[in-house]
Enzyme design. Structure first.
Site, short mmCIF file in Angstrom:
data_model
loop_
_atom_site.label_atom_id
_atom_site.label_comp_id
_atom_site.label_asym_id
_atom_site.label_seq_id
_atom_site.Cartn_x
_atom_site.Cartn_y
_atom_site.Cartn_z
N ASP A 1 44.25 46.84 47.56
CA ASP A 1 43.76 46.93 46.18
C ASP A 1 42.87 48.17 46.20
O ASP A 1 41.77 48.14 46.76
CB ASP A 1 42.93 45.69 45.82
CG ASP A 1 42.45 45.76 44.38
OD1 ASP A 1 42.05 46.86 43.93
OD2 ASP A 1 42.46 44.73 43.69
N HIS A 2 43.36 49.26 45.63
CA HIS A 2 42.66 50.53 45.88
C HIS A 2 41.24 50.54 45.31
O HIS A 2 40.40 51.34 45.73
CB HIS A 2 43.49 51.73 45.41
CG HIS A 2 43.46 51.97 43.93
ND1 HIS A 2 44.23 51.26 43.06
CD2 HIS A 2 42.75 52.84 43.18
CE1 HIS A 2 44.00 51.69 41.82
NE2 HIS A 2 43.10 52.66 41.87
N LYS B 1 37.24 52.27 46.80
CA LYS B 1 36.38 53.23 46.11
C LYS B 1 34.96 53.09 46.65
O LYS B 1 34.46 51.96 46.81
CB LYS B 1 36.37 52.95 44.60
CG LYS B 1 37.69 53.29 43.90
CD LYS B 1 37.57 53.06 42.40
CE LYS B 1 38.93 53.16 41.72
NZ LYS B 1 39.39 54.51 41.50
N HIS C 1 42.15 44.35 40.33
CA HIS C 1 40.93 45.15 40.32
C HIS C 1 39.73 44.42 39.69
O HIS C 1 38.64 44.40 40.25
CB HIS C 1 41.16 46.47 39.59
CG HIS C 1 42.39 47.22 40.05
ND1 HIS C 1 42.80 47.23 41.36
CD2 HIS C 1 43.29 47.97 39.38
CE1 HIS C 1 43.90 47.95 41.48
NE2 HIS C 1 44.22 48.41 40.29
N LYS D 1 44.29 50.52 28.21
CA LYS D 1 44.79 51.91 28.29
C LYS D 1 44.64 52.58 26.94
O LYS D 1 44.45 51.90 25.92
CB LYS D 1 46.27 51.88 28.68
CG LYS D 1 46.49 51.40 30.11
CD LYS D 1 47.63 52.14 30.77
CE LYS D 1 47.90 51.63 32.17
NZ LYS D 1 47.08 52.28 33.19
N LYS E 1 50.31 46.80 45.58
CA LYS E 1 50.37 45.91 44.44
C LYS E 1 51.54 46.31 43.55
O LYS E 1 52.01 47.43 43.69
CB LYS E 1 49.05 45.94 43.66
CG LYS E 1 48.75 47.30 43.02
CD LYS E 1 47.61 47.22 42.08
CE LYS E 1 48.03 46.71 40.74
NZ LYS E 1 48.37 47.75 39.78
C1 BG6 Z 1 46.59 50.90 39.11
C2 BG6 Z 1 47.31 50.49 37.86
O1 BG6 Z 1 46.50 49.82 40.00
O2 BG6 Z 1 45.28 51.35 38.77
C3 BG6 Z 1 47.36 51.64 36.86
O3 BG6 Z 1 48.63 50.10 38.19
C4 BG6 Z 1 45.97 52.17 36.61
O4 BG6 Z 1 47.96 51.24 35.64
C5 BG6 Z 1 45.26 52.47 37.92
O5 BG6 Z 1 46.09 53.35 35.84
C6 BG6 Z 1 43.82 52.82 37.67
O6 BG6 Z 1 43.26 53.30 38.85
P1 BG6 Z 1 42.03 54.33 38.83
O7 BG6 Z 1 41.70 54.50 40.27
O8 BG6 Z 1 42.52 55.56 38.16
O9 BG6 Z 1 40.98 53.65 38.03
#
Ligand code: BG6
Length: 483
Positions: A179-180, A184, A242, A328, A150
């Site tokens: 989309d990580h 999870k 997300h 954030k 992404k």
């Molecule tokens: C990313 C965003 O996709 O996800 C970041 O670009 C964000 O800005 C991050 O900090 C959050 O991921 P996680 O796994 O730490 O919740």
């Protein structure tokens, strides 16, 4: 070929953060667990690095980001399969050279995974160059998969353009848009929780649920990514991907099978059922001091926090508001989905009235307190009143031997195995853009309330609370590190 057959993983943009922090630690962890077939990793980037320098650099990353796994002898073997290839992402000749290099490295027919760990402006040039060099074509009995990081596009039009460019070279079954959040464990568990149990699904409807709240709060600020972030903002960075994916998981209908397309059909159907979001149901805010970060434009109006209300127009969810928020520099990191149930239709207990009664809350805690909490009312002993009590499940105590793997570990393995169920399909990406694009346009045109400000380390702007207060509701939480 079977997916136990040898594989080459080519990482474009291999000198960047993602490779060091996520990709190599994830591959190394899979290797240590014996889950990788015979492999080579080839890092493609512009810098003048040697294989040795590349390996040493990645060793630091593994020590830092997969430290509990680091084992000198396992690393010795693993690192001997890491190679560095110097090339320019937009130079066609370098892809011809890469193809020749891979031909020499690979011992016979070999599967390939191309991973785009670059900044998004290189996605189209990489795809086209791979196509022109004949590297996307799948030889008989071998596969060629491409993983795209992404952000997938900057808006609907650019996402469509990127999808078109990708489809000009790869067929959809070869494409893995990452989309990580979907990798999870706690996000994967949403479908298991809903559909591997019989007690929740019958009440998972407008008849029993009052509202749903999805929070993805971060304590970190934009840090060294301010340059990228200022052009993206929280809606592109977190909501389009997300939060929309979490929404789809929590609200979609049960697919008939767990096959990738069956799951993705339902997700897309859900996203397409979301009513266009009304601008007055959105809140945008920026934390104080954001404009001073290096890389942020003067007077920037980029939102670092957003909240919104939306509705899903189908039989299951008609009239149930979904409240989403993310930001954030908030007080704590906490990702959580709260299902708030309706109040009992009639309160017969003395001393209890609507005002002091809390209805049942189910919290799906994505991170960092991974687990699930169910709050219900119990009679306080020796009193005639009730109090909310908690039935809790924590991964840490219930699955002691199984640590939660990093999302990238699962996603990389799935991309290797050819299982796309945790990856977004082109229509899913476009459906999500369709929802958030009008918000961004409206904000830009000034058709919405002006951007609010919030103090770093706070719970976010008051306007986010007012969004719910208008409906007589408040943000709820059940996890142990609430915002
Ligand atoms: C990313 C965003 O996709 O996800 C970041 O670009 C964000 O800005 C991050 O900090 C959050 O991921 P996680 O796994 O730490 O919740």
């Amino acid at each position: 070929m079977e997916n136990t057959d040898p594989i080459t993983i080519v990482i474009f943009g291999a000198t960047g953060d993602l490779t060091e922090r996520k990709l190599i630690p994830a591959l190394y962890s899979s290797y240590c667990k014996g889950r990788l077939p015979a492999f080579n990793v080839v890092g493609f980037a512009r810098r003048d690095w040697s294989h040795e320098y590349f390996r040493d650099h990645l060793e630091e990353g593994v020590k830092e980001f997969a430290n509990d796994l680091f084992d000198a002898s396992a690393w010795e073997v693993f690192k001997s399969r890491l190679w560095y290839f110097r090339g320019n992402l937009d130079n066609a000749v370098d892809y011809e050279n890469l193809r020749a290099y891979l031909g020499k490295l690979e011992d016979g027919p070999t599967n390939r995974l191309y991973y785009m760990a670059t900044s998004p402006n290189f996605f189209i040039p990489i795809v086209k160059n791979l196509g022109n060099a004949g590297m996307a074509r799948e030889p008989e009995h071998c596969w060629r998969h491409v993983v795209i990081e992404k952000p997938f596009g900057h808006d609907l039009a650019s996402a469509q353009e990127l999808n078109d460019a990708v489809h000009g070279v790869f067929r959809e079954h070869q494409v893995y848009r990452i989309d990580h959040y979907l990798g999870k464990e706690t996000a994967q568990n949403i479908l298991y929780f809903r559909f591997a149990n019989t007690i929740f699904e019958p009440i998972w409807t407008r008849n029993y649920i009052d509202n749903v709240q999805i929070t993805v709060a971060e304590s970190v600020d934009v840090g060294h990514r301010a340059g990228y972030y200022d052009t993206a903002g929280v809606v592109r960075d977190m909501f389009q991907n997300h939060l929309m994916q979490l929404l789809a998981l929590v609200a979609m209908e049960p697919p008939a099978s767990f096959a990738a397309d069956a799951v993705r059909n339902e997700k897309v159907k859900l996203l397409n059922s979301v009513r266009p979001i009304v601008l007055t149901d959105t809140v945008r805010a920026q934390y104080t001091g954001y404009r001073e970060a290096e890389g942020v434009a003067e007077g920037s109006e980029t939102a670092t926090f957003a909240a919104l209300k939306l509705y899903v127009d189908n039989w299951r969810w008609q009239g149930v508001p979904f409240y989403l928020r993310s930001g954030k520099a908030l007080t704590r990191k906490n990702s959580e989905i709260v299902i708030q149930f309706k109040k009992p239709p009639h309160l017969m207990f003395e001393g209890l009235d609507d005002g002091d009664f809390t209805s049942n809350i189910l919290s799906i805690c994505i991170q960092p307190d991974e687990g699930i909490h169910l709050k219900f009312e119990a009679k306080v002993p020796d009193e005639r009143i009730t109090d909310s009590v908690d039935m809790e499940f924590h991964y840490q105590s219930s699955f002691k031997g199984n640590s939660l793997p990093d999302a990238y570990e699962r996603l990389l393995l799935d991309a290797i195995r050819g299982d796309a169920s945790l990856f977004t399909r082109s229509d899913g990406i476009e459906a999500a853009w369709q929802l958030v694009d009008p918000i961004l346009v409206g904000w830009m045109k000034g058709d919405a309330p002006p951007i609010a400000e919030y103090a770093p380390g706070s719970r976010g702007p008051a306007a986010a609370d007012e969004l719910l207060a208008r409906d007589g509701r408040v943000w709820r939480h059940g996890c142990e590190s609430p915002v």
